[in-house]
Design a protein around this motif. Sequence first.
Motif, mmCIF file in Angstrom:
data_model
loop_
_atom_site.group_PDB
_atom_site.id
_atom_site.type_symbol
_atom_site.label_atom_id
_atom_site.label_comp_id
_atom_site.label_asym_id
_atom_site.label_seq_id
_atom_site.Cartn_x
_atom_site.Cartn_y
_atom_site.Cartn_z
ATOM 1 N N THR A 198 0.824 -1.210 0.000
ATOM 2 C CA THR A 198 0.000 0.000 0.000
ATOM 3 C C THR A 198 0.858 1.260 0.000
ATOM 4 N N LEU A 199 2.173 1.106 0.146
ATOM 5 C CA LEU A 199 3.038 2.265 0.339
ATOM 6 C C LEU A 199 2.963 3.250 -0.819
ATOM 7 N N ALA A 200 3.014 2.755 -2.053
ATOM 8 C CA ALA A 200 2.993 3.671 -3.200
ATOM 9 C C ALA A 200 1.734 4.525 -3.179
ATOM 10 N N ALA A 201 0.582 3.887 -2.951
ATOM 11 C CA ALA A 201 -0.681 4.630 -2.916
ATOM 12 C C ALA A 201 -0.701 5.624 -1.764
ATOM 13 N N ARG A 202 -0.230 5.208 -0.593
ATOM 14 C CA ARG A 202 -0.237 6.100 0.572
ATOM 15 C C ARG A 202 0.659 7.322 0.356
ATOM 16 N N LEU A 203 1.817 7.103 -0.261
ATOM 17 C CA LEU A 203 2.718 8.232 -0.506
ATOM 18 C C LEU A 203 2.064 9.266 -1.412
ATOM 19 N N ILE A 204 1.398 8.795 -2.444
ATOM 20 C CA ILE A 204 0.730 9.710 -3.372
ATOM 21 C C ILE A 204 -0.421 10.424 -2.682
ATOM 22 N N GLN A 205 -1.230 9.667 -1.928
ATOM 23 C CA GLN A 205 -2.393 10.254 -1.259
ATOM 24 C C GLN A 205 -1.999 11.262 -0.187
ATOM 25 N N GLN A 206 -0.933 10.977 0.550
ATOM 26 C CA GLN A 206 -0.566 11.836 1.680
ATOM 27 C C GLN A 206 0.192 13.087 1.262
ATOM 28 N N THR A 207 0.908 13.033 0.142
ATOM 29 C CA THR A 207 1.758 14.166 -0.228
ATOM 30 C C THR A 207 1.291 14.910 -1.476
ATOM 31 N N GLY A 208 0.392 14.317 -2.258
ATOM 32 C CA GLY A 208 -0.015 14.952 -3.508
ATOM 33 C C GLY A 208 1.050 14.894 -4.582
ATOM 34 N N ALA A 209 2.025 14.002 -4.424
ATOM 35 C CA ALA A 209 3.105 13.877 -5.411
ATOM 36 C C ALA A 209 2.579 13.371 -6.740
ATOM 37 N N THR A 210 3.325 13.642 -7.789
ATOM 38 C CA THR A 210 2.965 13.197 -9.135
ATOM 39 C C THR A 210 3.381 11.747 -9.326
ATOM 40 N N PRO A 211 2.432 10.857 -9.654
ATOM 41 C CA PRO A 211 2.809 9.470 -9.934
ATOM 42 C C PRO A 211 3.254 9.313 -11.386
#
Length: 277
Positions: A198-211
């Motif tokens: 779940t880490l990839a999804a959580r990082l994107i959701q929590q920081t708003g980073a560009t995937p």
Amino acid sequence: MLALYRFASRWPLGLLHALGAALGWLTWAASPTYRRRIAEHARLAGYRFAEVRACVAHAGRMALETPRLWFGPPVPVQWRGEDLLDAAYAARQGVVFMTPHMGCFEITAQAVGARYHAGHGPITVLYRPARQPALREVIEMARRREGLETAPTTLSGVRQMIKALRAGQAVGLLPDQVPPEGLGLWAPFFGQPAYTMTLAARLIQQTGATPLLVWGERLPRAQGFRIHVQPFPEPVSADLDAAVTQINRAMEGLIRQCPEQYLWGYGRYKKPRALHP
């Protein structure tokens, strides 16, 4: 171990790839379990072994090219889609690179770090520390390079990646790597339940980073590598289960672009190991 890696790093890439291809086929011939796993995983994705048989040689090439990439002189690198990367860095919201066990994933982090660290800081890649002390030393030395940071698969490593993203930097991980029990969700992968981080999804959701999707194509005749950068095909859902499923679907799309360079022998559907053995 370190001396052996440094010795092999001086060999021509073409020789390493030739020996690696032979090693790949020898491993395939010697291991019925490995043969069955490759055939079964390819079948689940809709491929006959004949369509992906080149993956056997590519797995061996990946193993033997590693010393050259870690300790040898630079190898030729081409780019496809670097404009997407330029735009993502310019947004200064952080970048989450995702790649499956496909092609040469080692070269992707090296190439991004070398190209962008001067203006945007290093790329931080997630890694699982080796259990063997000798190999752990080799890996730690190999990844001490300008433009590249490493984050272990621990809580401190996750915090390190979040900090990097909030500083507008990039992180990289392999979302099809099976995480320890308790750190993933069961989600479909080529139609089969697969324990998925779940880490990839959580990082994107929590920081708003560009995937962004990225993979390193291994070019024929030891011509080097081609880095493919592609947009994530859809907005990442705010729902964690849905986001994990989206990421698996995106990994499937990349694999179908070049199934002969995917590691079909990787234990993608295995039961997750205990977090604290």
